[in-house]
Design a protein around this motif. Structure first.
Motif, PDB file in Angstrom:
ATOM      1  N   VAL A  90       5.794  52.150  -9.352  1.00 38.45           N
ATOM      2  CA  VAL A  90       5.258  52.970 -10.144  1.00 38.45           C
ATOM      3  C   VAL A  90       4.088  52.493 -11.161  1.00 38.45           C
ATOM      4  CG1 VAL A  90       7.273  54.770 -10.318  1.00 38.45           C
ATOM      5  CG2 VAL A  90       6.905  52.956 -11.950  1.00 38.45           C
ATOM      6  N   LEU A  91       3.177  52.978 -11.326  1.00 33.34           N
ATOM      7  CA  LEU A  91       2.119  52.480 -12.263  1.00 33.34           C
ATOM      8  C   LEU A  91       2.837  52.307 -13.745  1.00 33.34           C
ATOM      9  CD1 LEU A  91      -1.019  52.355 -11.846  1.00 33.34           C
ATOM     10  CD2 LEU A  91      -1.190  54.563 -13.509  1.00 33.34           C
ATOM     11  N   ILE A  92       2.330  51.110 -14.278  1.00 34.19           N
ATOM     12  CA  ILE A  92       2.901  50.936 -15.583  1.00 34.19           C
ATOM     13  C   ILE A  92       2.334  51.874 -16.556  1.00 34.19           C
ATOM     14  CG2 ILE A  92       3.112  48.950 -17.382  1.00 34.19           C
ATOM     15  CD1 ILE A  92       2.623  47.004 -15.327  1.00 34.19           C
ATOM     16  N   PRO A  93       2.974  52.475 -17.482  1.00 34.05           N
ATOM     17  CA  PRO A  93       2.358  53.443 -18.492  1.00 34.05           C
ATOM     18  C   PRO A  93       1.447  52.688 -19.295  1.00 34.05           C
ATOM     19  CG  PRO A  93       4.735  53.863 -18.389  1.00 34.05           C
ATOM     20  CD  PRO A  93       4.600  52.478 -17.612  1.00 34.05           C
ATOM     21  N   ARG A  94       0.218  53.562 -19.502  1.00 33.62           N
ATOM     22  CA  ARG A  94      -0.699  53.016 -20.275  1.00 33.62           C
ATOM     23  C   ARG A  94      -0.848  53.673 -21.614  1.00 33.62           C
ATOM     24  NH1 ARG A  94      -1.147  50.571 -15.524  1.00 33.62           N
ATOM     25  NH2 ARG A  94      -3.159  50.345 -14.577  1.00 33.62           N
ATOM     26  N   PRO A  95      -1.181  52.884 -22.752  1.00 33.66           N
ATOM     27  CA  PRO A  95      -1.456  53.667 -23.901  1.00 33.66           C
ATOM     28  C   PRO A  95      -2.253  54.678 -24.023  1.00 33.66           C
ATOM     29  CG  PRO A  95      -1.709  50.943 -24.241  1.00 33.66           C
ATOM     30  CD  PRO A  95      -1.450  51.397 -22.735  1.00 33.66           C
ATOM     31  N   SER A 185      -1.584  66.519 -16.029  1.00 32.72           N
ATOM     32  CA  SER A 185      -1.814  65.499 -14.822  1.00 32.72           C
ATOM     33  C   SER A 185      -2.577  64.136 -15.216  1.00 32.72           C
ATOM     34  CB  SER A 185      -2.356  66.081 -13.684  1.00 32.72           C
ATOM     35  OG  SER A 185      -2.045  65.120 -12.426  1.00 32.72           O
ATOM     36  N   ASN A 186      -2.312  63.091 -14.887  1.00 33.58           N
ATOM     37  CA  ASN A 186      -2.707  61.582 -14.884  1.00 33.58           C
ATOM     38  C   ASN A 186      -2.902  61.377 -13.471  1.00 33.58           C
ATOM     39  OD1 ASN A 186      -3.898  59.264 -15.201  1.00 33.58           O
ATOM     40  ND2 ASN A 186      -1.976  58.202 -16.187  1.00 33.58           N
ATOM     41  N   PRO A 187      -3.706  61.945 -12.650  1.00 38.33           N
ATOM     42  CA  PRO A 187      -3.741  61.593 -11.162  1.00 38.33           C
ATOM     43  C   PRO A 187      -4.464  60.208 -10.982  1.00 38.33           C
ATOM     44  CG  PRO A 187      -5.500  63.026 -11.436  1.00 38.33           C
ATOM     45  CD  PRO A 187      -5.039  62.693 -13.110  1.00 38.33           C
ATOM     46  N   PRO A 188      -4.308  59.811  -9.808  1.00 42.04           N
ATOM     47  CA  PRO A 188      -4.925  58.339  -9.083  1.00 42.04           C
ATOM     48  C   PRO A 188      -6.478  58.872  -9.215  1.00 42.04           C
ATOM     49  CG  PRO A 188      -3.332  59.130  -7.604  1.00 42.04           C
ATOM     50  CD  PRO A 188      -3.645  60.363  -8.501  1.00 42.04           C
ATOM     51  N   TYR A 189      -7.279  58.097 -10.011  1.00 40.90           N
ATOM     52  CA  TYR A 189      -8.665  58.528 -10.227  1.00 40.90           C
ATOM     53  C   TYR A 189      -9.768  57.377 -10.001  1.00 40.90           C
ATOM     54  CZ  TYR A 189      -7.666  57.248 -15.149  1.00 40.90           C
ATOM     55  OH  TYR A 189      -7.577  56.761 -16.319  1.00 40.90           O
ATOM     56  N   ILE A 190      -9.279  56.104  -9.605  1.00 39.80           N
ATOM     57  CA  ILE A 190     -10.216  55.101  -9.272  1.00 39.80           C
ATOM     58  C   ILE A 190     -11.059  55.142  -8.140  1.00 39.80           C
ATOM     59  CG2 ILE A 190     -10.338  52.503  -9.149  1.00 39.80           C
ATOM     60  CD1 ILE A 190      -8.839  53.291 -11.828  1.00 39.80           C
ATOM     61  N   LYS A 191     -12.434  55.042  -8.316  1.00 40.18           N
ATOM     62  CA  LYS A 191     -13.160  55.087  -7.059  1.00 40.18           C
ATOM     63  C   LYS A 191     -12.942  53.959  -6.108  1.00 40.18           C
ATOM     64  CE  LYS A 191     -17.337  56.727  -9.273  1.00 40.18           C
ATOM     65  NZ  LYS A 191     -17.359  56.263 -10.513  1.00 40.18           N
ATOM     66  N   ASP A 201      -4.259  41.470 -12.172  1.00 39.73           N
ATOM     67  CA  ASP A 201      -2.843  42.195 -12.494  1.00 39.73           C
ATOM     68  C   ASP A 201      -2.412  43.487 -12.077  1.00 39.73           C
ATOM     69  OD1 ASP A 201      -2.594  39.659 -14.336  1.00 39.73           O
ATOM     70  OD2 ASP A 201      -1.599  41.028 -15.669  1.00 39.73           O
ATOM     71  N   VAL A 202      -3.766  44.357 -12.055  1.00 40.35           N
ATOM     72  CA  VAL A 202      -3.632  45.685 -11.770  1.00 40.35           C
ATOM     73  C   VAL A 202      -3.630  45.950  -9.973  1.00 40.35           C
ATOM     74  CG1 VAL A 202      -4.557  47.944 -11.791  1.00 40.35           C
ATOM     75  CG2 VAL A 202      -4.386  46.586 -13.905  1.00 40.35           C
ATOM     76  N   VAL A 203      -4.870  45.165  -9.598  1.00 42.09           N
ATOM     77  CA  VAL A 203      -5.180  45.545  -8.206  1.00 42.09           C
ATOM     78  C   VAL A 203      -4.113  44.739  -7.240  1.00 42.09           C
ATOM     79  CG1 VAL A 203      -6.856  43.744  -7.864  1.00 42.09           C
ATOM     80  CG2 VAL A 203      -6.899  45.894  -6.827  1.00 42.09           C
ATOM     81  N   LEU A 209      -1.200  53.948  -4.274  1.00 46.70           N
ATOM     82  CA  LEU A 209      -1.020  55.372  -4.242  1.00 46.70           C
ATOM     83  C   LEU A 209      -1.256  55.849  -5.692  1.00 46.70           C
ATOM     84  CD1 LEU A 209       0.149  57.240  -2.021  1.00 46.70           C
ATOM     85  CD2 LEU A 209       2.561  56.728  -2.924  1.00 46.70           C
ATOM     86  N   ALA A 210      -0.961  55.227  -6.662  1.00 48.38           N
ATOM     87  CA  ALA A 210      -1.168  55.711  -8.142  1.00 48.38           C
ATOM     88  C   ALA A 210      -2.581  55.873  -8.689  1.00 48.38           C
ATOM     89  CB  ALA A 210      -0.075  54.981  -9.084  1.00 48.38           C
ATOM     90  N   LEU A 211      -3.285  54.948  -8.024  1.00 52.31           N
ATOM     91  CA  LEU A 211      -4.546  54.683  -8.753  1.00 52.31           C
ATOM     92  C   LEU A 211      -5.826  55.180  -7.810  1.00 52.31           C
ATOM     93  CD1 LEU A 211      -3.856  50.941  -9.166  1.00 52.31           C
ATOM     94  CD2 LEU A 211      -4.482  52.578 -10.806  1.00 52.31           C
ATOM     95  N   ASP A 212      -5.594  55.177  -6.322  1.00 49.88           N
ATOM     96  CA  ASP A 212      -6.606  55.456  -5.495  1.00 49.88           C
ATOM     97  C   ASP A 212      -7.141  56.944  -5.518  1.00 49.88           C
ATOM     98  OD1 ASP A 212      -8.496  55.416  -3.153  1.00 49.88           O
ATOM     99  OD2 ASP A 212      -7.091  54.796  -1.689  1.00 49.88           O
ATOM    100  N   LEU A 240      -5.867  67.100 -18.426  1.00 51.63           N
ATOM    101  CA  LEU A 240      -6.199  65.924 -17.768  1.00 51.63           C
ATOM    102  C   LEU A 240      -6.562  64.651 -18.096  1.00 51.63           C
ATOM    103  CD1 LEU A 240      -8.021  68.052 -15.084  1.00 51.63           C
ATOM    104  CD2 LEU A 240      -5.773  67.414 -14.589  1.00 51.63           C
ATOM    105  N   GLU A 241      -5.949  63.606 -17.593  1.00 45.51           N
ATOM    106  CA  GLU A 241      -6.651  62.376 -17.932  1.00 45.51           C
ATOM    107  C   GLU A 241      -7.771  61.973 -16.866  1.00 45.51           C
ATOM    108  OE1 GLU A 241      -4.052  58.895 -18.992  1.00 45.51           O
ATOM    109  OE2 GLU A 241      -5.380  57.585 -17.755  1.00 45.51           O
ATOM    110  N   ILE A 242      -8.925  61.433 -17.319  1.00 41.55           N
ATOM    111  CA  ILE A 242      -9.965  61.253 -16.410  1.00 41.55           C
ATOM    112  C   ILE A 242     -10.411  59.817 -16.572  1.00 41.55           C
ATOM    113  CG2 ILE A 242     -10.788  63.611 -16.418  1.00 41.55           C
ATOM    114  CD1 ILE A 242     -12.842  62.539 -18.585  1.00 41.55           C
TER     115      ILE A 242
HETATM  116  N1  GLN Z   1      -6.232  54.150 -16.316  1.00 40.19           N
HETATM  117  C1  GLN Z   1      -5.610  53.465 -15.068  1.00 40.19           C
HETATM  118  C2  GLN Z   1      -6.144  52.150 -15.019  1.00 40.19           C
HETATM  119  O1  GLN Z   1      -7.564  52.067 -15.174  1.00 40.19           O
HETATM  120  C3  GLN Z   1      -5.650  54.175 -13.797  1.00 40.19           C
HETATM  121  C4  GLN Z   1      -4.908  55.316 -13.930  1.00 40.19           C
HETATM  122  C5  GLN Z   1      -5.052  56.354 -12.960  1.00 40.19           C
HETATM  123  O2  GLN Z   1      -5.778  56.079 -11.756  1.00 40.19           O
HETATM  124  N2  GLN Z   1      -4.808  57.737 -13.035  1.00 40.19           N
HETATM  125  O3  GLN Z   1      -5.773  51.150 -14.324  1.00 40.19           O
END
Ligand code: GLN
Length: 280
Positions: A90-95, A185-191, A201-203, A209-212, A240-242
């Protein structure tokens, strides 16, 4: 070896590997190994470490120096007012995501009872923080990852709210249950192309699955907004988070699906981060 020397050595090792929070991370990892809090570590520099604790500590420091995020090594991350169990699935919760909790509490300040849905719960940090603050809210959460549902259930039990939440392993396309006052929703939204610019650390360690978010980062927003317009009650809210550069595109998808834009909230770095809309 005593605590002070072990920490000094660990800190040097992490610095050598360009880990910016070397001292804090060393202290927290040692606390985890000896099952005490950070204060104990700071207040007992002369305490001797036994060999097996020392070995476990060295192992954690080695993993951290390779970039593995601290939260995956300790297995917990604080978010809002609570500690959430996390693992590599799972994605680490972000502030930044706390904005959603903050806005929900503001919007429903005097409203006691609502029925809300979260699409993509991950560790459960958003839905559970909201349920913890609003004692009469009822939450439904879905996620396509089985691991996420498992962890969210564990977190729900830890926070003692398992009787006010239902969690389902489901894709949003196949989810047709209920009508909601609020959907978040805070969906996967990275291009796809932006993956290269994410921190190591992230990549290398967090679940793709949680980022793409697909080629344009918007593939989940298209599905979520379309389906939300069916699952939401009239005048219900969608929050929504974007990503910092998605305001225009997401606003367009929302308006095309019958949502009115109430507000766009910026995060601490002054980037557009959260859109509040109402179904009309
Ligand atoms: N905010 C996250 C990041 O930048 C991305 C989270 C997401 O895709 N919902 O790593």
């Amino acid at each position: 070896m005593n605590i002070e020397i072990a920490i000094k050595k660990a800190c040097k090792e992490l610095k050598k590997n360009k880990i910016s929070s070397a001292l804090l991370d060393s202290e927290l990892l040692l606390s985890k190994v000896i099952k005490k809090n950070r204060e104990f570590v700071l207040l007992n520099p002369d305490k001797k470490l036994d060999q097996s604790d020392h070995n476990s500590f060295k192992d954690l420091i080695m993993k951290r120096s390779k970039g593995k995020p601290l939260a995956y090594l300790t297995g917990v991350k604080s978010f809002w007012n609570y500690d959430f169990k996390v693992n590599e699935k799972v994605l680490i919760p972000r502030p930044d995501s706390e904005l959603i909790v903050e806005q929900v509490l503001k919007i429903y300040k005097i409203k006691k009872k609502i029925n809300f849905l979260e699409i993509g719960v991950g560790s459960g940090c958003l839905i559970l923080s909201i349920l913890k603050e609003k004692k009469l809210f009822y939450g439904t959460g879905i996620d396509i990852s089985n691991h996420s549902i498992k962890i969210s259930n564990i977190n729900a039990k830890k926070l003692k709210i398992e009787n006010r939440i239902k969690l389902f392993k489901s894709d949003i396309d196949n989810f047709n249950l209920g009508k909601y006052d609020l959907i978040i929703s805070n969906p996967p939204y990275i291009k796809k192309l932006d993956f290269k610019s994410l921190k190591k650390d992230v990549v290398s360690f967090e679940p793709w699955l949680a980022l793409d978010g697909g080629l344009d980062g918007l593939s989940c927003f298209n599905k979520i907004i379309k389906k939300s317009s069916e699952l939401i009650k009239k005048r219900g809210k969608l929050i929504l988070e974007i990503a910092f550069d998605q305001k225009r595109d997401v606003v367009k998808i929302l308006t095309n699906n019958g949502f009115y834009i109430n507000k766009i909230i910026k995060d601490l770095a002054n980037n557009d981060r959260c859109i509040i809309s109402t179904k009309i």
